[in-house]
Design a protein around this motif. Structure first.
Motif, mmCIF file in Angstrom:
data_model
loop_
_atom_site.group_PDB
_atom_site.id
_atom_site.type_symbol
_atom_site.label_atom_id
_atom_site.label_comp_id
_atom_site.label_asym_id
_atom_site.label_seq_id
_atom_site.Cartn_x
_atom_site.Cartn_y
_atom_site.Cartn_z
ATOM 1 N N LEU A 154 -7.277 15.561 -7.536
ATOM 2 C CA LEU A 154 -6.613 14.349 -7.585
ATOM 3 C C LEU A 154 -6.329 14.394 -5.874
ATOM 4 C CD1 LEU A 154 -4.833 11.963 -8.044
ATOM 5 C CD2 LEU A 154 -2.894 13.499 -8.376
ATOM 6 N N VAL A 155 -6.932 13.569 -5.195
ATOM 7 C CA VAL A 155 -6.686 13.257 -3.705
ATOM 8 C C VAL A 155 -5.481 12.230 -3.467
ATOM 9 C CG1 VAL A 155 -7.640 12.311 -1.758
ATOM 10 C CG2 VAL A 155 -8.971 13.790 -3.187
ATOM 11 N N VAL A 156 -4.620 12.869 -2.376
ATOM 12 C CA VAL A 156 -3.514 12.028 -2.212
ATOM 13 C C VAL A 156 -3.943 11.439 -0.480
ATOM 14 C CG1 VAL A 156 -1.179 11.671 -1.662
ATOM 15 C CG2 VAL A 156 -1.950 13.244 -3.525
ATOM 16 N N VAL A 157 -4.107 10.075 -0.174
ATOM 17 C CA VAL A 157 -4.663 9.663 0.781
ATOM 18 C C VAL A 157 -3.318 9.563 1.835
ATOM 19 C CG1 VAL A 157 -5.856 7.592 1.932
ATOM 20 C CG2 VAL A 157 -6.735 8.779 0.048
ATOM 21 N N ASN A 158 -3.423 9.878 2.853
ATOM 22 C CA ASN A 158 -2.312 9.887 3.820
ATOM 23 C C ASN A 158 -2.421 8.062 4.398
ATOM 24 O OD1 ASN A 158 -0.343 9.499 5.834
ATOM 25 N ND2 ASN A 158 -1.149 11.380 6.962
ATOM 26 N N ASP A 159 -1.853 7.297 3.868
ATOM 27 C CA ASP A 159 -1.898 5.769 4.113
ATOM 28 C C ASP A 159 -1.396 5.421 5.382
ATOM 29 O OD1 ASP A 159 0.442 6.086 2.877
ATOM 30 O OD2 ASP A 159 0.210 4.553 1.667
ATOM 31 N N LYS A 160 -0.729 6.293 6.022
ATOM 32 C CA LYS A 160 0.032 6.170 7.321
ATOM 33 C C LYS A 160 -0.814 6.317 8.655
ATOM 34 C CE LYS A 160 4.478 6.090 5.905
ATOM 35 N NZ LYS A 160 4.172 5.745 4.497
ATOM 36 N N LEU A 161 -2.184 6.816 8.097
ATOM 37 C CA LEU A 161 -3.231 7.167 9.417
ATOM 38 C C LEU A 161 -3.797 5.770 9.549
ATOM 39 C CD1 LEU A 161 -4.903 10.331 7.972
ATOM 40 C CD2 LEU A 161 -3.443 10.320 9.852
ATOM 41 N N MET A 162 -4.056 5.522 10.929
ATOM 42 C CA MET A 162 -4.770 4.352 11.460
ATOM 43 C C MET A 162 -6.293 4.569 11.248
ATOM 44 S SD MET A 162 -2.736 3.487 14.850
ATOM 45 C CE MET A 162 -3.711 2.180 15.083
ATOM 46 N N ASP A 163 -7.187 3.443 11.092
ATOM 47 C CA ASP A 163 -8.584 3.613 10.750
ATOM 48 C C ASP A 163 -9.028 4.649 9.906
ATOM 49 O OD1 ASP A 163 -11.149 2.969 11.280
ATOM 50 O OD2 ASP A 163 -11.321 4.398 12.887
ATOM 51 N N ASN A 164 -8.625 4.484 8.685
ATOM 52 C CA ASN A 164 -8.385 5.535 7.777
ATOM 53 C C ASN A 164 -9.835 5.999 7.063
ATOM 54 O OD1 ASN A 164 -7.393 7.684 5.904
ATOM 55 N ND2 ASN A 164 -5.906 6.372 5.256
ATOM 56 N N HIS A 165 -10.409 6.901 7.686
ATOM 57 C CA HIS A 165 -11.744 7.526 7.029
ATOM 58 C C HIS A 165 -11.470 8.141 5.786
ATOM 59 C CE1 HIS A 165 -10.193 10.689 9.158
ATOM 60 N NE2 HIS A 165 -10.909 11.707 8.413
ATOM 61 N N GLN A 166 -10.335 8.684 5.638
ATOM 62 C CA GLN A 166 -9.934 9.338 4.297
ATOM 63 C C GLN A 166 -9.754 8.410 3.159
ATOM 64 O OE1 GLN A 166 -6.169 11.473 4.657
ATOM 65 N NE2 GLN A 166 -6.904 13.157 6.048
ATOM 66 N N LEU A 167 -9.725 7.341 3.384
ATOM 67 C CA LEU A 167 -9.545 6.430 2.242
ATOM 68 C C LEU A 167 -10.825 5.944 1.738
ATOM 69 C CD1 LEU A 167 -8.052 4.516 0.273
ATOM 70 C CD2 LEU A 167 -7.998 2.689 2.112
ATOM 71 N N GLU A 168 -11.932 5.776 2.945
ATOM 72 C CA GLU A 168 -13.232 5.654 2.707
ATOM 73 C C GLU A 168 -13.674 6.744 1.623
ATOM 74 O OE1 GLU A 168 -15.164 4.852 6.436
ATOM 75 O OE2 GLU A 168 -13.991 3.407 6.806
ATOM 76 N N LEU A 169 -13.525 8.056 2.175
ATOM 77 C CA LEU A 169 -14.121 9.162 1.444
ATOM 78 C C LEU A 169 -13.758 9.173 -0.051
ATOM 79 C CD1 LEU A 169 -15.832 11.861 1.344
ATOM 80 C CD2 LEU A 169 -13.637 12.848 2.115
ATOM 81 N N ALA A 170 -12.321 9.331 -0.060
ATOM 82 C CA ALA A 170 -11.863 9.275 -1.432
ATOM 83 C C ALA A 170 -12.210 7.953 -2.431
ATOM 84 C CB ALA A 170 -10.139 9.009 -1.479
ATOM 85 N N ASN A 171 -12.240 6.748 -1.733
ATOM 86 C CA ASN A 171 -12.622 5.699 -2.482
ATOM 87 C C ASN A 171 -14.147 5.766 -3.134
ATOM 88 O OD1 ASN A 171 -12.311 3.112 -3.873
ATOM 89 N ND2 ASN A 171 -13.448 2.240 -1.908
ATOM 90 N N GLN A 172 -14.944 6.393 -2.335
ATOM 91 C CA GLN A 172 -16.603 6.543 -2.616
ATOM 92 C C GLN A 172 -16.492 7.654 -3.735
ATOM 93 O OE1 GLN A 172 -19.394 4.761 -1.630
ATOM 94 N NE2 GLN A 172 -20.002 5.615 -3.243
ATOM 95 N N LEU A 173 -15.951 8.991 -3.588
ATOM 96 C CA LEU A 173 -16.136 9.885 -4.519
ATOM 97 C C LEU A 173 -15.447 9.498 -5.712
ATOM 98 C CD1 LEU A 173 -15.360 13.123 -2.337
ATOM 99 C CD2 LEU A 173 -17.612 12.472 -3.484
ATOM 100 N N TYR A 174 -14.497 8.546 -5.850
ATOM 101 C CA TYR A 174 -13.905 7.966 -7.023
ATOM 102 C C TYR A 174 -14.818 7.036 -7.691
ATOM 103 C CZ TYR A 174 -10.799 4.706 -9.722
ATOM 104 O OH TYR A 174 -10.567 3.986 -10.806
ATOM 105 N N LYS A 175 -15.301 6.221 -6.925
ATOM 106 C CA LYS A 175 -16.546 5.280 -7.507
ATOM 107 C C LYS A 175 -17.673 5.855 -7.951
ATOM 108 C CE LYS A 175 -15.854 1.384 -4.191
ATOM 109 N NZ LYS A 175 -16.606 0.683 -3.208
ATOM 110 N N ASP A 176 -17.687 7.204 -7.534
ATOM 111 C CA ASP A 176 -18.988 7.947 -8.222
ATOM 112 C C ASP A 176 -18.564 8.756 -9.056
ATOM 113 O OD1 ASP A 176 -20.890 7.106 -6.189
ATOM 114 O OD2 ASP A 176 -20.458 8.898 -4.809
ATOM 115 N N SER A 177 -17.139 8.675 -9.369
ATOM 116 C CA SER A 177 -16.419 9.452 -10.766
ATOM 117 C C SER A 177 -16.399 10.973 -10.616
ATOM 118 C CB SER A 177 -17.409 8.953 -12.110
ATOM 119 O OG SER A 177 -17.471 7.622 -12.225
ATOM 120 N N HIS A 178 -16.075 11.419 -9.356
ATOM 121 C CA HIS A 178 -15.955 12.523 -9.113
ATOM 122 C C HIS A 178 -14.411 13.080 -9.027
ATOM 123 C CE1 HIS A 178 -19.955 13.393 -9.123
ATOM 124 N NE2 HIS A 178 -20.246 12.502 -8.053
ATOM 125 N N LEU A 179 -13.395 12.249 -8.798
ATOM 126 C CA LEU A 179 -11.995 12.600 -8.440
ATOM 127 C C LEU A 179 -11.224 11.256 -8.679
ATOM 128 C CD1 LEU A 179 -11.219 11.201 -5.584
ATOM 129 C CD2 LEU A 179 -12.178 12.966 -4.595
#
Length: 164
Positions: A97-122
């Protein structure tokens, strides 16, 4: 899910540590069978003491040379969205379970989490909906993460460059 490991990597993510140790989050973990919570808090300003999570055994630390053993021993890993932490956990075959820090600007973490979620891995959430996610998460819908095959790429490059 007896053992849950929470990691923020080498960074600071106090909001995750604060949220996972709230009475609501602790109760959600206990309902799912959690008995032991291990927190890796990194450079954060919060280092919870062992009695802050009533009903759970809690241990917390800032850094170790390696968290591989903590990941291996965990039934569930809750992590910040750092690529290293995500890949190490998925590579170990652990529920993530990934918890994305939504306080970060230009949030590359959200992109990574979203892609791995779309790929059904997390599964992923933000600190604000962590407790609700803990209550409803279902890891049975996820697909195993298959490790890469770097040897195939190396062989391709060798062939393309005429090196054999």
């Amino acid at each position: 899910m007896k053992r849950v490991f929470v990691t923020v990597g080498t960074t600071s993510f106090d909001e995750l540590i604060e949220r996972i140790t709230t009475p609501e989050a602790v109760e959600a973990l206990k309902v799912r069978g959690c008995q032991h919570l291990v927190l890796q808090v990194g450079r954060g300003s919060i280092l919870p003491d062992s009695d802050c999570c009533y009903g759970l055994s809690l241990s917390a630390f800032r850094f170790k040379d390696s968290i591989a053993e903590d990941i291996t021993c965990a039934d569930l890993v809750i992590s910040h969205a750092g690529a290293g932490s995500c890949m190490e956990t998925l590579g170990a075959g652990k529920s993530l379970l990934v918890v994305v820090n939504d306080k970060l600007m230009d949030n590359h973490q959200l992109e990574l989490a979203n892609q791995l979620y779309k790929d059904s891995h997390l599964l992923y959430c933000t600190p604000s909906n962590l407790v609700e996610t803990l209550k409803v998460m279902d890891f049975s819908v996820l697909s195993p993460f298959l490790p890469g095959q770097p040897k195939r790429f190396a062989n391709f490059l060798d062939g393309a460059l005429g090196v054999q």
